[in-house]
Design a protein around this motif. Structure first.
Motif, mmCIF file in Angstrom:
data_model
loop_
_atom_site.group_PDB
_atom_site.id
_atom_site.type_symbol
_atom_site.label_atom_id
_atom_site.label_comp_id
_atom_site.label_asym_id
_atom_site.label_seq_id
_atom_site.Cartn_x
_atom_site.Cartn_y
_atom_site.Cartn_z
ATOM 1 N N LEU A 93 0.822 -1.202 0.000
ATOM 2 C CA LEU A 93 0.000 0.000 0.000
ATOM 3 C C LEU A 93 0.861 1.258 0.000
ATOM 4 N N ALA A 94 1.890 1.271 0.831
ATOM 5 C CA ALA A 94 2.737 2.457 0.952
ATOM 6 C C ALA A 94 3.483 2.743 -0.347
ATOM 7 N N SER A 95 3.923 1.696 -1.035
ATOM 8 C CA SER A 95 4.702 1.871 -2.266
ATOM 9 C C SER A 95 3.835 2.142 -3.486
ATOM 10 N N GLY A 96 2.525 1.935 -3.362
ATOM 11 C CA GLY A 96 1.644 2.107 -4.507
ATOM 12 C C GLY A 96 1.505 0.856 -5.347
ATOM 13 N N GLN A 97 2.150 -0.229 -4.924
ATOM 14 C CA GLN A 97 2.046 -1.487 -5.670
ATOM 15 C C GLN A 97 0.605 -1.980 -5.694
#
Length: 390
Positions: A260-264
């Motif tokens: 979630l944090a990386s946008g994956q």
């Protein structure tokens, strides 16, 4: 505590209740990244690694078994990304007890390790519905309340909880809800229901939690069923729904913070606090309880029957029950605290956020995962295996 932490407004926070104010986060991205740097540098100090095997021991607070180990060691098994960076060093500095700290990613993984009888852990944190499974399998030793003078700091609802009335075997660590996390920027629209998994922009990139009760609950709720159903036909329908959904998912995992944090992952079934942690790096994320509903849960500290250092486990539990320690934990992991005495020390932005501390009317559609008995729990486990392997 809150005053020395960076704050910034979250860019987008879903609001399910009219008139709620934007949630102010309590840690900057640099603080989040600093945690991993500190953790990496402090592995030796905290004794991170495999816990040694321990022998059989008797109930804590009763007559100690002859092979209880009297040494300054605590073997602690906890969820990933679920502790304040000051907790273990503070406990070690005060007590001289060296903490071996390992992580797991699902209740099933924890249960398998503890049931093996050779893990050697002194303290573990199952979710409330798994606590009951552990008790049915006689995997836990009762707590000695004489060694827990801070037990009275708990909120009344957690001292009278059905899953462990009077805290005979457990003390709550944190509680929260299970809903959806999503990125409006990546998906191109807001998500208010489980239909978000049907969006083309989510295809092949979304996440379903790798927990039998949570994952099956999503299918049950999507079909309008009770997430605590005992009907086999409804479980079968949920399996069919999830197998169809599986073809559009990116992955099934309980480690959602980094994706979630990386946008994956632009969409994920997720635990509330995990989303709030990920928001510190990716401010576009939103957490919602979908229209179909969600779940509430409590994670609890308890001592395995074969814990070699049960007295040290009691000392750590009592340490966590201190108001200032409980408040720091709640601010870091961004889950709701069960510690009544800690609430006034918690940043008001956290304490007054209805996404973290839902009001009574919202809790009504967020039931706890009920204890359905060994036979029905077995059918849930079989159903989840069909989803995972189908």
């Amino acid at each position: 505590m809150a005053s020395d932490r960076d704050t910034r407004p979250a860019v987008r926070i879903a609001r399910l209740w009219e008139g709620a104010n934007p949630r102010v986060t309590r840690r900057s991205m640099l603080r989040s990244m600093a945690f991993f740097a500190v953790a990496a540098q402090g592995l030796a100090a905290c004794g991170v690694g495999e816990a040694p095997s321990g022998g059989d021991t008797g109930p804590a607070g009763a007559t100690p078994a002859s092979n209880d180990v009297d040494e300054p060691v605590l073997n602690f098994y906890n969820w990933t990304d679920y502790i304040d960076e000051e907790t273990l060093p503070g406990f070690e500095a005060e007590t001289g007890i060296r903490v071996t700290y390992d992580n797991f990613s699902s209740n099933d993984e924890l249960e398998a390790k503890i049931a093996s009888g050779a893990a050697g852990y002194d303290l573990v944190i199952p979710t409330d519905n798994f606590l009951r499974r552990f008790l049915r399998s006689d995997l836990l030793r009762p707590l000695d309340h004489d060694m827990l003078p801070n037990l009275g700091n708990l909120q009344q609802r957690f001292r009278e909880a059905d899953y462990d009335r009077d805290n005979r075997f457990s003390v709550p660590w944190a509680w929260g809800t299970t809903g959806l996390a999503y990125s409006p920027e990546q998906l191109g629209e807001d998500v208010t229901s489980l239909a978000g998994f049907d969006l083309p922009s989510a295809r092949g990139r979304s996440i379903l939690l790798d927990e039998a009760r949570d994952g099956l609950a999503l299918g049950l709720l999507a079909l309008g069923h009770d997430p605590n159903t005992v009907e086999q036909s409804e479980l079968d329908e949920a399996v069919a729904y999830l197998l169809e959904l599986k073809g559009r998912l990116g992955q099934i995992t309980s480690d959602v913070i980094e994706p979630l944090a990386s946008g994956q992952a632009p969409l994920a079934q997720a635990y509330s606090g995990d989303v709030f942690q990920a928001q510190e790096i990716n401010s576009d994320l939103v957490y919602v309880i979908p229209e179909e509903g969600g779940l509430s849960w409590v994670d609890v500290l308890c001592i395995p029957n074969d814990a070699p250092h049960a007295a040290n486990a009691h000392r750590f539990i009592d340490y966590i029950l201190r108001p200032e320690v409980g408040a720091r934990l709640a601010e870091e992991i961004q889950y709701a605290s069960p510690n009544e005495a800690a609430l006034e020390l918690i940043d008001p932005a956290l304490r007054e956020d209805p996404l973290i501390y839902p009001p009574a009317d919202e809790l009504a559609r967020l039931p706890f995962t009920a204890d359905l008995g060994a036979e029905t729990e077995g059918r849930y486990a079989d159903a989840w295996t069909r989803v995972k392997t189908g």
